[in-house]
Enzyme design. Structure first.
Site, PDB file in Angstrom:
ATOM      1  N   PHE A   1       0.840  -1.461   0.215  1.00 45.51           N
ATOM      2  CA  PHE A   1       0.004   0.160  -0.086  1.00 45.51           C
ATOM      3  C   PHE A   1       0.728   1.485   0.431  1.00 45.51           C
ATOM      4  CE2 PHE A   1      -2.086  -3.598   2.671  1.00 45.51           C
ATOM      5  CZ  PHE A   1      -2.982  -3.806   1.341  1.00 45.51           C
TER       6      PHE A   1
ATOM      7  N   ILE B   1       1.698  -8.075  -4.876  1.00 47.33           N
ATOM      8  CA  ILE B   1       1.512  -7.679  -3.416  1.00 47.33           C
ATOM      9  C   ILE B   1       0.375  -8.204  -2.876  1.00 47.33           C
ATOM     10  CG2 ILE B   1       3.373  -5.639  -3.545  1.00 47.33           C
ATOM     11  CD1 ILE B   1       1.667  -4.013  -2.537  1.00 47.33           C
TER      12      ILE B   1
ATOM     13  N   ASN C   1      -9.444  -9.427 -14.728  1.00 45.69           N
ATOM     14  CA  ASN C   1      -9.784 -10.296 -13.822  1.00 45.69           C
ATOM     15  C   ASN C   1     -10.851 -10.008 -13.349  1.00 45.69           C
ATOM     16  OD1 ASN C   1     -10.149 -12.011 -11.960  1.00 45.69           O
ATOM     17  ND2 ASN C   1      -8.226 -13.747 -12.065  1.00 45.69           N
TER      18      ASN C   1
ATOM     19  N   LYS D   1     -11.771 -11.399 -10.759  1.00 39.64           N
ATOM     20  CA  LYS D   1     -12.264 -11.814  -9.703  1.00 39.64           C
ATOM     21  C   LYS D   1     -11.434 -11.016  -8.716  1.00 39.64           C
ATOM     22  CE  LYS D   1     -12.714 -16.171  -8.177  1.00 39.64           C
ATOM     23  NZ  LYS D   1     -12.744 -17.476  -7.617  1.00 39.64           N
TER      24      LYS D   1
ATOM     25  N   GLU E   1      -6.622   1.771  -6.774  1.00 37.68           N
ATOM     26  CA  GLU E   1      -6.898   2.850  -5.747  1.00 37.68           C
ATOM     27  C   GLU E   1      -7.443   3.697  -5.818  1.00 37.68           C
ATOM     28  OE1 GLU E   1      -2.239   4.266  -5.529  1.00 37.68           O
ATOM     29  OE2 GLU E   1      -2.808   4.389  -7.214  1.00 37.68           O
TER      30      GLU E   1
END
Ligand SMILES: Cc1cc2nc3c(=O)[nH]c(=O)nc-3n(C[C@H](O)[C@H](O)[C@H](O)COP(=O)(O)OP(=O)(O)OC[C@H]3O[C@@H](n4cnc5c(N)ncnc54)[C@H](O)[C@@H]3O)c2cc1C
Ligand code: SF4
Ligand code: FES
Ligand code: FES
Lengths: 167, 327, 729
Positions: free
Chosen positions: C241, C465, C614, C616, C688
């Protein structure tokens, strides 16, 4: 100090500094790094393991206090093929970075047993009745496992699905 | 963590004898002690592990209940007798901490957990509770989670336990074992201390003294409510909490016991407020008056000023719910 | 062979739409899932090395000049091997720069600054020794109040168009309010961790980092060695983050100590150190001015921000980044002021700028809609610009209207006056906000190998990440090369592999994805050439090439593996057109009339981020943003002591990130979009966008519920209660 820990069904004799937490005994001495350290102060749940079947924070207890105890870590869950719960975590994307995930899964396993025992929670309306497997019950009972990636919707759905299937 | 000697006690007597030595502490669930030892806020030279002692049962005690000091918070909250007869206690326990912590936290340890004052937890800031005479960082610092009742110029910390608040409302007693082998019973009402000029002293335990059990008197019945106001929906310490056991008979308040958390150095109880409510017909005006009496001596320190109206409003709402009287 | 593309304009061929495998965009389970749910994915601190020892960092307890440590005593403690007091950085490096982080110049410039590293045989010994080390400091008075601090006005961040003051004076309706957001922290669940090992002059660092090609250079410079002598490995990172963009003290300390001792050294930050020694999101003060005509058309927009950072840091929270293009108005003014404070360093935290800037701006928009007596959705719809309001550039695409309309309809949006719904003690209300976030492309490279057996390997030093990189790069390669996803392996997180964009600024997926796309395009061209056809006429599916009714297995076309590289670079595209992403958030909350507690009951977001790679993992990213929005709105605040500025609640019990129970059911809709200006895969950032304004929908819902307007985040019970009491009296 000499102690014996039974971890995932296997006995380990260890000679430890009494200061070693159960978490560090697992991670540094037994090299079972599946159990994570997020805070080392009982605040995040990443280190959740099952101690004699009950979920606890491995960071807030000393290894030497657990001579002879039975510990289940994430390495002991789904070792011979993923459990339905683990599969449901993948299917519902109940994780992103994956760091809180072993703790979430161990916690969910412990929580399922608590539900089976009929333990109430903060959101149980009737204290004298058996709790139901609602979304709120799961969310409340899983609130000791922080997830900064914020996968709570996936976590709740995964648990709901796998427990619902068992019920 | 400072190195320490670890000792596993084989009997309560052996435990208290071992604990009579200087710089020695009991360890039970460890969830508070280890937290503070890791921060080197506490640095005992010796730990006496009491977890293998036979202090784990919940048994009938006359019309009441005897709860062993090692009963985990989870088990106590889930006990069918507690759920039926002392729901207040179940509710308070379930409002505290997290599932994992409650599995480890013990009844005795919960009562003795230390304040969550930020400065107490930080060795790099002065704190009278850690080192008497160093000063209190909270009074002119960040004191949003601090006390409004019974404070002193030396310390404004709160006692963070939820369970203790419920036990206070339920008139619990403690059973203690001292290193000389004698046992005594102390009402929870007489157990905790206000900070005064000795904020490092939090209760009346003698060195080495062990809590062996908590005794609950016969159930009081009535409506029992534990209401905890907090920053998150779950897993956060109380800003303010209210424990209430209230019975209304023939339109009058026949029994009322109220205890308050998050507002003082100990679970707070105010006999005068209860006396004022006793035998009165419940009404919003009565509740408002009780709330204002409760906070007559309250004092805020800036960031925690809001706790005064919050406590008043929460008490009034709890009384309304308990008596089923609404505005 | 290398395929290179510099993106100077729209990429209209949309090759990905012509592929046949049909896996891109699909809700593929993460390939890294099985490892993560069984605890077998290894994070930085989990590498097992012989003779490894442990280092623990020591903080500065106050601000001042460093004048000595009692190292002798600590060196004599059990197990202690070294006490390092030189060479540690003052704070973490900023993201995406190749420079080492600044040194401390003999000073503790903020409480919590890393000033020493104690290394011992065991973690327990090192931890106790680190607590014991006394840090000598000649105290000085820290500057912690932004209003009493030296400030700077970075030239590039000021805007002045038309005459805002005149617009305010003449408008039918105006708003001039000041808002505050507190210090916030990334708080990834994995603490910052590094294990350093030297092999002669070569360093390998197992680190929890987001942007490896920069991290390698930062570390090399900090150590005074050549970047080619540094290898950074980060196959799994436990969240970042922003806090793991640039290297921190633990990496430098581990490397220095390992070199000195000739043994591998592991340094893991304590959770409290994560709060202090890595970067925070600056607290902000935002004065927002709006002027509108009677019909609710904006005439003027003013957005002044006061943010902070340590002296010398170039980063300043770009609060007004979204204000440049969110709404139309001829008169615009932006003042950006940076106070130099002795507080924890500021850096990028998820959506730097818009996360707090759009959030408070969207609260102001809600206030303005009320003043105009307009439905807040309608008010926004009336002010969507048709080109960049600053310089007239076209938008690469602007989906704000669709996001608002679609979101309002799916949510069942109904505009109601405040305090019109009550259930027992609870006031119920709904609020909304728009989402905008700049979109970027950064340079990225990848290597792809296709074997005759129909297996492919994607290699790049990109990181995952939690963002889903393993999944989406696998899908892009599978789609382009016509392979089932199980036949594609993606290898990440190793600086020995081609350098990628790294994970940051939501550009990771699109940038690294474009490089993989280009590498695959090159493979396709080579296959097409062997078949003697044009690449456009080649269909690849399930390990076969299909052309003119012929289906040929790859094994008949290739006799050896083909390896190619893809390399994407930003060009003029971003300068010619305004690139951004858009969305809308809707929230329903309950506010307790007695206590001021707020609970979010449901939340919905609609987002347009170009091609979805994607659905999901993209949805999960959006959940993350929405939940961060809940935290920002209701609970998160890193509190500074009023005297020395130290972060008092620097742990996870008292820095309140949302817990499971704080989060209701969330609904996310991703709008179909292709943005040709963005990059060759027409995809934009999503990680974001969903935090940009999410908190505003909650704050606006609080107002709709109980009439209390919160302008100072977070909306904790004390603040809401104060508002309720004001209304009562
Ligand atoms: C993240 C976090 C959140 C929490 N949230 C809450 C909350 O919301 N509400 C709440 O009420 N609590 C909360 N807690 C506190 C928790 O309830 C206590 O840590 C726990 O109850 C302590 O019990 P223990 O058995 O672990 O005590 P220990 O840590 O073992 O001991 C605590 C103290 O008691 C002494 N002691 C223990 N047993 C005895 C005995 N029988 N006789 C004499 N002395 C004894 C020890 O020497 C020590 O000084 C939280 C804790 C954590 C870490
Ligand atoms: S309030 Fe009490 S515990 Fe907190 S700093 Fe002051 S003396 Fe210490
Ligand atoms: S590491 Fe144990 S709870 Fe966080
Ligand atoms: S998956 Fe990253 S913290 Fe939960």
């Amino acid at each position: 100090m000499n102690i014996t820990l039974r971890v995932n069904g296997e006995s380990h004799d260890l000679d430890l500094d009494p200061r070693v937490s159960l978490l560090d005994a697992l991670r540094h001495h037994l090299h079972l790094t599946g159990t994570k350290k997020g805070c080392d102060h009982g605040q995040c749940g990443a280190c959740t393991v099952l101690l004699n079947g009950r979920r606890i924070n491995a960071c807030l207890t000393l290894a030497c206090m657990h001579d002879g105890d039975d510990i289940t870590t994430i390495e002991g869950i789904g070792a011979d093929g993923l459990t339905p719960l683990q599969q449901a975590f993948i299917e519902h994307d109940g994780f992103q970075c994956g760091y809180c995930t072993p703790g979430q899964i161990c916690s969910a396993v412990g929580m399922a047993e608590e539900l089976r025992q009929g333990w109430p929670s903060h959101v149980t309306d009737d204290l004298t009745a058996d709790p139901e497997l609602t979304r709120d019950e799961i969310a409340e009972r899983m609130s000791g496992n922080l997830c900064r990636c914020s996968c709570y919707p996936g976590i709740v759905n995964a648990i709901r699905q796998s427990l619902g299937e068992q019920a | 963590m400072r190195p320490f000697d670890y000792l596993r006690a084989e009997s309560p007597d052996a435990a208290v004898q071992a604990a009579a030595a200087p710089e020695t502490m009991f360890i039970a669930g460890g969830t508070n002690l280890l937290d503070l030892m890791k921060l080197e806020v506490l640095a005992p030279a010796r730990l006496v592990d009491i977890t293998r002692l036979d202090l784990g049962g919940i048994e009938a005690d006359g019309d009441g209940l005897r709860i062993g000091a090692l009963v985990p918070n989870s088990d106590l909250a889930a006990d069918p007798r507690v759920r039926r007869d002392y729901p207040l206690l179940s509710r308070a326990l379930l409002a505290g901490a997290t599932g994992q912590l409650r599995n480890k936290a013990t009844t005795g340890g919960n009562l003795l957990q230390r304040t969550r004052c930020y400065y107490f937890h930080d060795r790099d800031t002065p704190c009278n509770k850690r080192t008497l005479g160093d000063g209190c960082s909270a009074i002119h610092g960040v004191n949003r989670n601090h006390a409004i009742l019974g404070t002193s110029e030396h310390c404004i910390a709160t006692h963070p336990s939820d369970m203790a608040v419920a036990l206070r409302a339920l008139d619990a007693e403690l059973e203690l074992l001292s290193p000389n082998g004698s046992r005594r019973r102390v009402a929870l009402a007489d157990f905790y201390c206000l900070p005064g000029d000795t904020p490092h002293v939090e209760n009346i335990l003698e060195p080495g003294e062990l809590i062996t059990a908590v005794i609950l008197p016969a159930p009081v019945g009535g409506r029992q409510i534990y209401r905890k106001v907090r920053d998150r929906a779950s897993y956060a310490f109380a800003l303010v909490s209210v424990a209430a056991a209230v019975r209304v008979e023939d339109g009058l308040i026949a029994h009322v016991a109220l205890a308050f958390g998050g507002v003082a150095h100990m679970p707070w109880r105010d006999g005068a407020v209860e006396g004022f409510l006793q035998h009165q017909p419940p009404s919003p005006a009565l509740f408002a008056e009780a709330a204002s009496r409760l906070t007559a001596q309250a004092r805020g320190f800036g960031a925690n000023d809001f706790k005064i109206p919050l406590l008043q409003r929460t008490l009034a709402a709890v009384l309304a719910e308990a008596t089923e009287v609404t505005a | 062979m290398k395929r290179h593309a510099k993106i100077d304009g729209p990429q209209t061929d949309r090759r990905l739409d012509g592929m046949a495998q049909g896996v891109l965009g699909q809700p593929l389970d993460r390939p890294d899932g099985p490892l993560k749910v069984t605890g077998r994915a290894t994070y930085a601190a989990e590498v097992r090395l012989d003779r490894m020892v442990h280092g623990v960092l020591v903080r500065a307890p106050r601000v001042g000049t460093l004048n000595g440590f009692d190292t002798e005593r600590v060196r004599g403690m059990a197990g202690v091997l070294a006490v390092l007091t030189e060479g540690l950085p003052r704070n973490s490096a900023q993201g995406a720069i190749a420079k080492s982080p600044p040194g401390n110049e003999g000073k503790a410039q903020y409480v919590g600054q890393p000033v020493a590293l104690v290394v011992a045989e065991t973690l327990e010994q090192a931890t106790h020794a680190a607590w014991t080390l006394e840090v000598g400091i000649m105290p000085s008075i820290p500057v912690i109040n932004p209003h009493a601090a030296p400030t700077e006005f970075p030239e590039k961040k000021q805007r002045d168009l038309g005459d805002l003051e005149a617009a305010m004076a003449e408008a039918a309706a105006t708003l001039d309010e000041t808002y505050h957001t507190p210090t916030l922290s990334s708080a990834p669940m994995e603490p910052h961790a590094s294990i350093a090992e030297w092999d002669g002059e070569r360093l390998t660092l197992h680190g929890a980092y987001q942007m490896l090609k920069f991290n390698r250079k930062q570390l090399a410079e900090a150590l005074g060695i050549d970047p080619s002598a540094v290898r950074v490995l980060a196959p799994y990172v436990g969240g970042g983050f922003g806090s793991k963009l640039g290297i921190s003290a633990e990496a430098v300390g581990a490397a220095l100590a390992a070199r000195m001792l000739g043994r591998p050294v592991s340094v893991v930050m304590h959770r409290r150190q994560v709060f202090e020694m890595t970067t925070r999101r600056s607290q902000t003060q935002q004065r927002i001015r709006l002027a509108a005509d009677v019909d609710g058309h904006l005439l003027g927009i003013g957005h002044d921000a006061l943010v902070s950072n340590l002296p010398g840091e170039t980063f300043s929270e770009p609060v007004q980044q979204g204000t440049d293009f969110n709404y139309a108005a001829p008169n615009r003014k932006v003042v950006h002021e940076v106070a130099r404070l002795n507080l924890i360093a500021c850096g990028s935290v998820r959506a730097p700028g818009e996360a707090v800037g759009v959030t408070m701006f969207e609260v102001a928009m809600d206030e303005m809609a009320h003043r105009l007596n307009l439905d807040p959705v309608e008010f926004r719809l009336r002010n969507i610009p048709d080109h960049d309001p600053l310089d007239g550039k076209p938008f690469s695409s602007n989906m704000l209207a669709q996001a608002l309309t679609e979101g309002a309809q799916r949510f069942g949006w109904r505009h109601q006056p405040p305090r019109s719904r009550r259930e027992g003690e609870w006031w119920i209300g709904t609020g909304m906000s728009a989402a905008v976030r700049v979109n970027m492309l950064t340079e990225s490279e990848a290597r792809v190998t296709l074997t005759p057996e129909g297996r492919a390997k994607v290699e790049t030093d990109m990181t995952d990440i939690g963002t889903g990189t393993y999944a989406i790069l696998t899908q892009i390669a599978a789609e382009m090369l016509g392979l089932p996803v199980a036949q594609v392996e993606t290898v990440l997180g190793d600086t020995d592999l081609p350098p990628a964009s790294g994970s940051g600024g939501s550009f990771g997926a699109a940038s690294s994805g474009s490089s993989v796309y280009l590498a695959c395009l090159e493979i396709r061209s080579q296959i097409a050439a062997r078949l003697g056809i044009a690449e456009e006429d080649l269909t690849l599916k399930d390990g076969h090439a299909i052309h003119a009714n012929r289906t040929i297995p790859l094994s008949q076309i290739l006799d050896a593996p083909i390896t190619t590289e893809g390399h994407v670079e930003p060009g003029d595209s971003g300068k010619i057109a305004r690139n951004a992403t858009y969305g809308a958030h809707f929230a329903e909350v309950a506010v307790n009339d007695v206590t001021g507690e707020t609970r979010v009951r449901r939340m919905l977001g609609t987002y347009a981020c170009g091609r979805v790679l994607n659905v999901k993992t993209a949805t999960s990213q959006c959940h993350g943003g929405l939940i961060w929005g809940i935290g920002m709105a209701l609970t998160e605040e890193l509190i500074h002591d009023p005297r020395d500025g130290h972060a008092v609640n620097r742990d996870l019990a008292e820095f309140h990130i949302p817990v499971n129970r704080d989060v209701p059911d969330l609904e996310v809709y991703l709008l179909p979009e292709r943005d040709d200006w963005a990059n060759p895969i027409q995809s934009k950032g999503i990680g974001e966008l969903s935090i940009c304004g999410a908190g505003a929908s909650v704050i606006n819902a609080i107002h709709a519920a109980c009439g209390v307007r919160i302008r100072d985040l977070p909306a904790t019970p004390d603040k809401v209660l104060a508002g309720l009491m004001q209304i009562e009296s």
